[in-house]
Write an enzyme that holds these catalytic residues in place. Structure first.
Site, short mmCIF file in Angstrom:
data_model
loop_
_atom_site.label_atom_id
_atom_site.label_comp_id
_atom_site.label_asym_id
_atom_site.label_seq_id
_atom_site.Cartn_x
_atom_site.Cartn_y
_atom_site.Cartn_z
N ASP A 140 68.13 -19.40 75.65
CA ASP A 140 67.09 -20.37 75.95
C ASP A 140 66.14 -19.62 76.87
OD1 ASP A 140 65.41 -22.28 77.03
OD2 ASP A 140 66.91 -23.86 76.87
N HIS A 141 65.03 -19.16 76.33
CA HIS A 141 64.22 -18.20 77.11
C HIS A 141 63.64 -18.82 78.38
CE1 HIS A 141 60.77 -19.94 74.89
NE2 HIS A 141 60.09 -19.60 75.97
N HIS B 131 64.93 -26.60 76.42
CA HIS B 131 64.27 -26.22 77.67
C HIS B 131 64.26 -27.33 78.71
CE1 HIS B 131 63.16 -22.92 75.25
NE2 HIS B 131 62.03 -23.39 74.76
#
Lengths: 357, 516
Positions: free
Chosen positions: B207-208, B270
């Site tokens: 999950d950047h 996110h």
């Protein structure tokens, strides 16, 4: 698209309180224009010869986003009797995802006569409650003595002295005389080398080799012997080597041979290093385009004996761009904010090794 | 010189375990091969390859580093190297140093093949063996799945089937890009397939957002400052609002986005991560499983929304025509490649409840959308009003707010009441804003640089664990199901606005949405 805006205030024949008042006024003005003020992390107080100030300013400016929150540049003129000051607040705004920064530069012109009382001049100008780093690249020792009560850390370059022993002794003396940390640019130049040496011997399968090191050669740029000694000091401290008479012995009592070789690669700091074990295996690192060239040779007699790839001599490139002196300075500034990684111990050990060898 | 020769015994026993590494805060990761599946895709070109170059530039890659691209296209090693060079030159955050780039490209290889074809994996295994032999040591293997999600399970299965999932003397890890499933059922099934082949410690679900420095800073601000944590509970906090607004539209991703929608695209991953970091209990240690364990507790404590209550807790919207940044933009359904019959939401607003002792009764509002008035990601924490105000007629006193802005700038802002200068006691809200992003004398790395480094190191702190991703889906799936059963289209809002008017209906009395 990035834009940089500067707000400038300048006055001759000014007292320190006037500078401080001007800075607060500029800050209020800046805050009116931008909604957020930067959080601050570091003061840098730099004392330079006025004639050579530009080069230092260029180096600091090149650190870009790594620049200290507030830089106070004291330009020393031989005959100046009155102070003049210039304050520049730079706001670097960026419309993209990147953060925005604002740095403050206070330039004060002082005379030699002011050096012994610089503390009273600079004190009102430093940000309170954040660390202060002190740097006198042009060897103004009186300024260091005067300003060191304001500082938590002193930045120096032990390679600036004509002799490595002198440079290292000065760093030791500074630590002994004052309760300050020392960030040594020579030490920072060795960081990639130390990281790569540590990484090379970090796998459990290779750690035993550390106890069999019998010879270390450090190649260095002429004038950078202090950096080479610091790497040896670091190795010796980490591996518990001790100076016994005129020899260096490892933790088990085996002799370890240490050697410095001057090698002009056109870049300050180290040029290469070779670590050789008592079995004849060696691991070498040398500067190379695109990074460091690593070479490994197996123990004598082992090469090719088993047909195993691990027994062959090999070389490869460890990737990395040269940081240049700007990168070294940036790393040194950052080092002020994070715990020291062993400089004090390496310095003391290096000094003992020099005496021994 | 002494002739004493002590025996070669016990010398290493006198030393610490890894003596040279002690005190160095940036030891490079162990020697590794990174295998990118989907090596010619958009993510690889825009993010992964530039991130690898920047890590190489900074000397942060392993001592020995090899990159193998795997994709369907017929390319030679040199052909792929040309593609890598072009991607780095175009998308790197710094102009590449020619010597470093050339040296990096010397270690780049390519394997042609479909992700479900045995031949590709046989070719890959052969190449991996050659690289180990050349290095004289077994290199760690990191398989990075940067493909369409439908291939994730098949690729992991093939990795296992070809004996590439484990090996003696080196670590093997698999990095899986988002989305991890498009439904709860798919996520569970994908986890099952992945964990048939790999141990959980080998799986790095990306999950950047978690790679962003500011998101990590939330942990520092909460748990390293006595200022915040004592008031971080229902006694002092009235509500929490998490907003991720985007001014952009589809940016050529209609194919993906129309199948996903705002809830899957941003909320499921996110924004729930942000909620977890904001709401979680202090972990006992800053270690992967301690932190992820605390996040899972929060996800499991989020009250599931009953379908008959859905309209009071969830709003979906879709942008109509409007103007953003002075440009006239079309309605979502008129965007290229969006089917006219689409019911995909481009806006979501949720009111969630975290049923814990700490957060009981505190609404967590989440809102995200495309074509909103501006780009903004923030978390706003609104404190309870003061119980008694002594300043009669002193003006409006609004509750204190602490706002953590993550994009486009990194700020913390605290809204306080202050006296208006003058003889009377008139109070007005003022904000105390500060920017902390660049205070620490270094430029924040791109999120992918941090995450790739962590994957190479084997540090899973910033990656999503299996039970975490399943708990995220358990929150989201009831909403998806309710919307799927509802034939009405999403509520329309004008592009360039702050979203549909209907978002007001989920607010508790007295609460209001912050302006985007």
């Amino acid at each position: 698209m990035s834009t940089v805006a500067h707000t400038v205030w300048q006055q001759d024949d000014v007292d320190p309180a006037g500078v401080e008042e001007a800075m607060r006024a500029l800050e209020r003005e800046r805050f009116r224009q931008r909604s957020a003020l930067p959080a601050r992390a570091l003061n840098l107080v730099t004392v330079v010869d006025a004639d050579d100030a530009d080069e230092v300013v260029r180096r600091l400016a090149a650190t870009g986003g790594n620049a200290p929150s507030r830089s106070i540049l004291l330009r020393v003129h031989p005959d100046r009797s009155r102070l003049s000051a210039r304050v520049t607040l730079a706001a670097d705004g960026d419309a993209g995802d990147r953060t925005s920064a604002m740095n403050e530069l206070v330039t004060v012109d002082v005379g030699l006569r002011h050096l012994s009382r610089l503390e009273s001049i600079v004190d009102p100008m430093v940000l309170t409650d954040v660390p202060t780093l002190l740097w006198a690249p042009h060897d103004h020792r009186g300024a260091i003595e005067s300003l060191v009560p304001l500082a938590q850390t002193v930045l120096l370059d032990s390679s600036d002295a004509a002799l490595a022993t002198t440079g290292l002794d000065e760093a030791l003396a500074l630590q002994a005389a004052h309760a300050v940390g020392v960030v040594d640019l020579s030490w920072m130049r060795t960081l990639p080398w130390r990281q790569r040496l540590a990484a090379a011997f970090s796998p459990p399968s290779r750690r035993d080799e550390l106890a069999r090191i019998g010879d270390v050669e450090v190649r260095h740029q002429p004038g950078s012997a202090a950096a080479a000694w610091l790497v040896l000091g670091w190795l010796a401290a980490r591996l518990r080597w001790t100076a016994v008479g005129d020899e260096v012995r490892d933790a088990a009592g085996h002799e370890v041979h240490l050697r410095l070789v001057s090698s002009d690669v056109g870049v300050a700091g180290l040029a290469g290093t070779t670590v050789t074990s008592r079995t004849g295996a060696h691991f070498a690192l040398d500067r190379n385009p695109g990074g460091l060239r690593a070479r490994y040779a197996p123990p004598e007699g082992a090469a090719g004996s088993g047909g195993d790839a691990a027994d062959r001599e090999r070389s490869w490139t460890i990737l990395g761009a040269s940081r240049g002196e700007t990168g070294v300075l940036s790393a040194a500034l950052r080092r002020t904010l994070v715990p020291d990684d062993g400089y004090r111990e390496a310095l003391a050990t290096a000094r003992r090794l020099i005496q021994c060898t | 010189m002494s002739t004493d020769t002590p025996p070669e015994t016990s010398a290493s026993q006198a030393l610490p375990a890894d003596p040279l590494a002690e005190g160095l805060d940036q030891l490079p990761p162990p020697s590794s091969v990174l295998v990118i599946f989907g090596a010619t895709g958009d993510l690889a070109r825009r993010k992964l390859l530039p991130a690898l170059y920047n890590l190489a530039h900074e000397g942060s890659l392993p001592e020995r580093f090899q990159l193998i691209g795997v994709s369907r296209g017929e390319l030679t090693d040199d052909g792929y190297r040309d593609e890598v060079r072009q991607a780095i030159e175009r998308f790197s955050r710094r102009p590449p140093d020619a010597t470093v780039l050339d040296a990096l490209l010397e270690n780049v290889f390519y394997v042609t093949g479909g992700f479900e074809e045995d031949d590709a994996y046989r070719g890959l295994a052969q190449r991996l063996g050659q690289l180990d032999a050349a290095a004289g040591q077994p290199l760690n293997r990191i398989f990075y799945l940067s493909t369409a999600p439908r291939f994730f399970g098949a690729i992991v299965g093939q990795i296992g089937g070809h004996g590439l999932a484990r090996r003696e003397g080196a670590d093997t890890r698999v990095v899986i890009e988002k989305p991890f499933g498009t439904t709860e059922t798919e996520a569970l099934e994908l986890n099952r397939r992945v964990l048939e082949v790999l141990h959980e410690e080998q799986v790095f679900r990306i999950d950047h957002y978690l790679g962003k420095e500011t998101v990590q800073n939330l942990l520092a601000l909460r748990f390293a400052n006595g200022l915040f944590e004592p008031i971080w509970n229902r006694n002092h906090i009235a509500s929490v609002q998490i907003t991720a607004g985007e001014a952009v539209g589809l940016e050529g991703r209609a194919g993906y986005y129309d199948g996903a929608g705002a809830l899957r695209d941003l909320v499921q991953n996110h924004l729930l991560q942000l909620l977890c970091i904001l709401a979680m209990e202090p972990p006992t240690a800053f270690a992967a499983d301690d932190i992820r364990g605390e996040k899972v507790k929060i996800l499991r404590a989020i009250e599931r929304i009953d379908r008959d209550q859905m309209h009071l807790h969830a709003v979906r919207g879709r942008y109509g025509a409007g103007a953003v940044g002075g440009d006239v933009v079309p309605a979502y359904v008129n965007e290229p490649d969006v089917p006219a019959s689409s019911t995909t939401e481009t806006f979501v607003a949720l009111r969630l409840q975290v049923d814990t002792w700490r957060w009981a009764g505190v609404p967590f509002y989440i809102r995200t959308g495309k074509r909103l008035s501006r780009k903004l990601t923030e978390i706003a924490v609104t404190l309870q009003p003061v119980p008694h105000l002594a300043f009669h007629g002193g003006g409006t006193v609004e509750p204190n707010q602490i706002v953590f802005t993550i994009q486009p700038d990194e700020h913390v802002s605290i809204k306080l009441a202050a006296k208006v200068p003058g003889s009377g006691m008139h109070l007005r809200p003022v904000t105390m804003d500060f920017s902390y992003g660049t205070s620490f004398l270094s430029t924040s790395p791109e999120a992918y640089e941090r995450l790739i480094t962590d994957a190479l190191r084997g540090d899973a702190t910033l990656f999503t664990r299996a039970d975490e991703v399943e708990a995220q889906w358990a929150v989201i799936q009831p909403i998806l199901d309710a919307w799927a059963a509802d034939a009405s289209p999403p509520d329309e809002y004008a592009a360039g606005s702050d979203g549909p008017q209907s978002q007001q209906r989920i607010l508790r009395d007295g609460d209001h949405w912050r302006a985007i």
